[in-house]
Design a protein around this motif. Structure first.
Motif, PDB file in Angstrom:
ATOM      1  N   UNK A 203       0.808  -1.217   0.000  1.00 13.15           N
ATOM      2  CA  UNK A 203       0.000   0.000   0.000  1.00 13.15           C
ATOM      3  C   UNK A 203       0.842   1.268   0.000  1.00 13.15           C
ATOM      4  N   UNK A 204       1.903   1.291   0.825  1.00 12.66           N
ATOM      5  CA  UNK A 204       2.631   2.529   1.071  1.00 12.66           C
ATOM      6  C   UNK A 204       4.064   2.533   0.543  1.00 12.66           C
ATOM      7  N   UNK A 205       4.547   1.389   0.061  1.00 16.93           N
ATOM      8  CA  UNK A 205       5.923   1.306  -0.432  1.00 16.93           C
ATOM      9  C   UNK A 205       6.881   0.893   0.676  1.00 16.93           C
ATOM     10  N   UNK A 206       8.039   0.391   0.258  1.00 17.89           N
ATOM     11  CA  UNK A 206       9.004  -0.119   1.230  1.00 17.89           C
ATOM     12  C   UNK A 206       9.588   0.962   2.134  1.00 17.89           C
ATOM     13  N   UNK A 207       9.640   2.179   1.656  1.00 18.62           N
ATOM     14  CA  UNK A 207      10.181   3.240   2.500  1.00 18.62           C
ATOM     15  C   UNK A 207       9.309   3.471   3.734  1.00 18.62           C
ATOM     16  N   UNK A 208       8.048   3.059   3.663  1.00 19.09           N
ATOM     17  CA  UNK A 208       7.134   3.223   4.801  1.00 19.09           C
ATOM     18  C   UNK A 208       7.159   2.036   5.760  1.00 19.09           C
ATOM     19  N   UNK A 209       7.843   0.968   5.387  1.00 16.57           N
ATOM     20  CA  UNK A 209       7.860  -0.234   6.216  1.00 16.57           C
ATOM     21  C   UNK A 209       8.775  -0.021   7.419  1.00 16.57           C
ATOM     22  N   UNK A 210       8.194  -0.128   8.587  1.00 16.73           N
ATOM     23  CA  UNK A 210       8.946  -0.011   9.840  1.00 16.73           C
ATOM     24  C   UNK A 210       8.206  -0.827  10.898  1.00 16.73           C
ATOM     25  N   UNK A 211       8.864  -1.060  12.012  1.00 19.56           N
ATOM     26  CA  UNK A 211       8.189  -1.809  13.069  1.00 19.56           C
ATOM     27  C   UNK A 211       6.961  -1.037  13.564  1.00 19.56           C
ATOM     28  N   UNK A 212       7.057   0.271  13.608  1.00 17.54           N
ATOM     29  CA  UNK A 212       5.912   1.087  14.045  1.00 17.54           C
ATOM     30  C   UNK A 212       4.739   0.959  13.059  1.00 17.54           C
ATOM     31  N   UNK A 213       5.032   1.003  11.760  1.00 21.65           N
ATOM     32  CA  UNK A 213       3.970   0.892  10.751  1.00 21.65           C
ATOM     33  C   UNK A 213       3.316  -0.487  10.790  1.00 21.65           C
ATOM     34  N   UNK A 214       4.124  -1.530  10.972  1.00 25.01           N
ATOM     35  CA  UNK A 214       3.585  -2.899  11.041  1.00 25.01           C
ATOM     36  C   UNK A 214       2.705  -3.042  12.279  1.00 25.01           C
ATOM     37  N   UNK A 215       3.161  -2.531  13.418  1.00 28.18           N
ATOM     38  CA  UNK A 215       2.365  -2.604  14.648  1.00 28.18           C
ATOM     39  C   UNK A 215       1.053  -1.828  14.484  1.00 28.18           C
ATOM     40  N   UNK A 216       1.126  -0.670  13.852  1.00 27.72           N
ATOM     41  CA  UNK A 216      -0.090   0.124  13.631  1.00 27.72           C
ATOM     42  C   UNK A 216      -1.057  -0.640  12.735  1.00 27.72           C
ATOM     43  N   UNK A 217      -0.542  -1.284  11.706  1.00 24.30           N
ATOM     44  CA  UNK A 217      -1.391  -2.083  10.807  1.00 24.30           C
ATOM     45  C   UNK A 217      -2.145  -3.166  11.582  1.00 24.30           C
TER      46      UNK A 217
ATOM     47  N   UNK B 251      -2.723  -2.980  14.870  1.00 24.80           N
ATOM     48  CA  UNK B 251      -3.432  -2.404  16.012  1.00 24.80           C
ATOM     49  C   UNK B 251      -2.866  -2.847  17.341  1.00 24.80           C
ATOM     50  N   UNK B 252      -1.531  -3.017  17.385  1.00 20.63           N
ATOM     51  CA  UNK B 252      -0.862  -3.459  18.615  1.00 20.63           C
ATOM     52  C   UNK B 252       0.297  -2.515  18.924  1.00 20.63           C
ATOM     53  N   UNK B 253       0.855  -2.664  20.117  1.00 20.21           N
ATOM     54  CA  UNK B 253       2.033  -1.887  20.499  1.00 20.21           C
ATOM     55  C   UNK B 253       3.258  -2.450  19.783  1.00 20.21           C
ATOM     56  N   UNK B 254       4.174  -1.568  19.407  1.00 14.36           N
ATOM     57  CA  UNK B 254       5.372  -1.983  18.680  1.00 14.36           C
ATOM     58  C   UNK B 254       6.140  -3.070  19.418  1.00 14.36           C
ATOM     59  N   UNK B 255       6.262  -2.953  20.719  1.00 14.43           N
ATOM     60  CA  UNK B 255       7.022  -3.927  21.503  1.00 14.43           C
ATOM     61  C   UNK B 255       6.467  -5.339  21.436  1.00 14.43           C
ATOM     62  N   UNK B 256       5.168  -5.448  21.157  1.00 15.43           N
ATOM     63  CA  UNK B 256       4.572  -6.791  21.119  1.00 15.43           C
ATOM     64  C   UNK B 256       5.076  -7.613  19.932  1.00 15.43           C
ATOM     65  N   UNK B 257       5.620  -6.951  18.912  1.00 18.02           N
ATOM     66  CA  UNK B 257       6.160  -7.684  17.755  1.00 18.02           C
ATOM     67  C   UNK B 257       7.334  -8.558  18.166  1.00 18.02           C
TER      68      UNK B 257
ATOM     69  N   UNK C 209       7.906 -10.304  20.712  1.00 16.16           N
ATOM     70  CA  UNK C 209       7.632 -11.579  21.384  1.00 16.16           C
ATOM     71  C   UNK C 209       7.681 -12.716  20.374  1.00 16.16           C
ATOM     72  N   UNK C 210       7.604 -12.371  19.079  1.00 11.71           N
ATOM     73  CA  UNK C 210       7.479 -13.378  18.024  1.00 11.71           C
ATOM     74  C   UNK C 210       8.653 -13.398  17.046  1.00 11.71           C
ATOM     75  N   UNK C 211       9.443 -12.350  17.050  1.00 14.75           N
ATOM     76  CA  UNK C 211      10.595 -12.250  16.152  1.00 14.75           C
ATOM     77  C   UNK C 211      11.790 -11.709  16.920  1.00 14.75           C
ATOM     78  N   UNK C 212      12.991 -12.115  16.482  1.00 16.27           N
ATOM     79  CA  UNK C 212      14.209 -11.628  17.132  1.00 16.27           C
ATOM     80  C   UNK C 212      14.564 -10.220  16.702  1.00 16.27           C
ATOM     81  N   UNK C 213      14.077  -9.789  15.562  1.00 17.76           N
ATOM     82  CA  UNK C 213      14.359  -8.450  15.069  1.00 17.76           C
ATOM     83  C   UNK C 213      13.592  -8.217  13.786  1.00 17.76           C
ATOM     84  N   UNK C 214      13.686  -6.997  13.268  1.00 14.44           N
ATOM     85  CA  UNK C 214      12.906  -6.643  12.087  1.00 14.44           C
ATOM     86  C   UNK C 214      13.359  -7.412  10.854  1.00 14.44           C
ATOM     87  N   UNK C 215      14.642  -7.752  10.785  1.00 15.98           N
ATOM     88  CA  UNK C 215      15.128  -8.542   9.652  1.00 15.98           C
ATOM     89  C   UNK C 215      14.423  -9.890   9.586  1.00 15.98           C
TER      90      UNK C 215
END
Length: 194
Positions: free
Chosen positions: A24-38, A40-46, A48-54
């Motif tokens: 929808x927004x392009x790769x430049x918009x991809x961030x942990x904050x944008x994914x969490x917003x998509x 509807x959760x807090x960024x930190x909750x990501x 618990x399931x992944x070691x990092x954004x990579x």
């Protein structure tokens, strides 16, 4: 009682959210904050399931590859030779809305994956798992007399694999009509058609 969370399902949801943001927004918009917003959760909750954004990026790339494989399997079911090859190439070349969006997402992953910390399998999520399908279709087309027996299947397979990547890059940088992408594909086979 604490809520039971399906770990694998949550990982899939997070990766799907990354794909939605990228499409929808392009790769430049991809961030942990944008994914969490998509989601509807807090960024930190990501985390618990992944070691990092990579790791999220790798999971999302794996989803794209799996979807492509599933589409190819459905599109080529019961086909052989050039009909099978045509169906396969129509699923990977950027010739409709779905494959064009996929091209934008996948090309963006290549740049990101190339910068990940060196690892033996860093590029594995985007490896073309369908390349053997190309070889099988070429071999069948030769057997069926659709292509010349002198067709260098290994070289033609590599060319076809290369143009799928190349046409995705071209679509991202200089969008083309579907006919232009298909003409490149046809030109690879033209010298070998019977």
């Amino acid at each position: 009682m604490p809520r039971v969370v399906d770990h694998d399902e949550r990982r899939r949801q997070i990766a799907e959210a990354l794909l939605a943001v990228a499409a929808r927004d392009g790769h430049e918009a991809v961030s942990s904050r944008a994914v969490a917003k998509e989601l509807g959760v807090a960024t930190g909750s990501l985390w618990h399931y992944f070691d990092g954004f990579d790791d999220v990026i790798r999971a999302a790339a794996t989803i794209v590859t799996r979807r492509t494989d599933e589409r190819i399997a459905a599109a080529t079911d019961g086909l052989s030779g050039l009909a099978r090859l045509d169906a396969l190439m129509h699923e990977v070349l950027p010739i409709d809305d779905r494959t064009r969006i996929e091209a934008y997402v996948v090309v963006g992953f290549w740049g990101r994956i190339a910068t990940l910390a060196p690892a033996p399998n860093a590029g594995a999520p985007t490896v073309a798992t369908w390349q053997e399908g190309i070889r099988d279709a070429l071999d069948q087309a030769i057997t069926d007399g659709e292509l010349s027996p002198s067709t260098p299947t290994g070289a033609v397979m590599e060319l076809l694999r290369s143009i799928t990547y190349g046409q995705q890059v071209i679509e991202v940088t200089e969008p083309q009509e579907a006919s232009a992408h298909l003409a490149v594909y046809d030109s690879i086979l033209a010298p070998w058609r019977s």
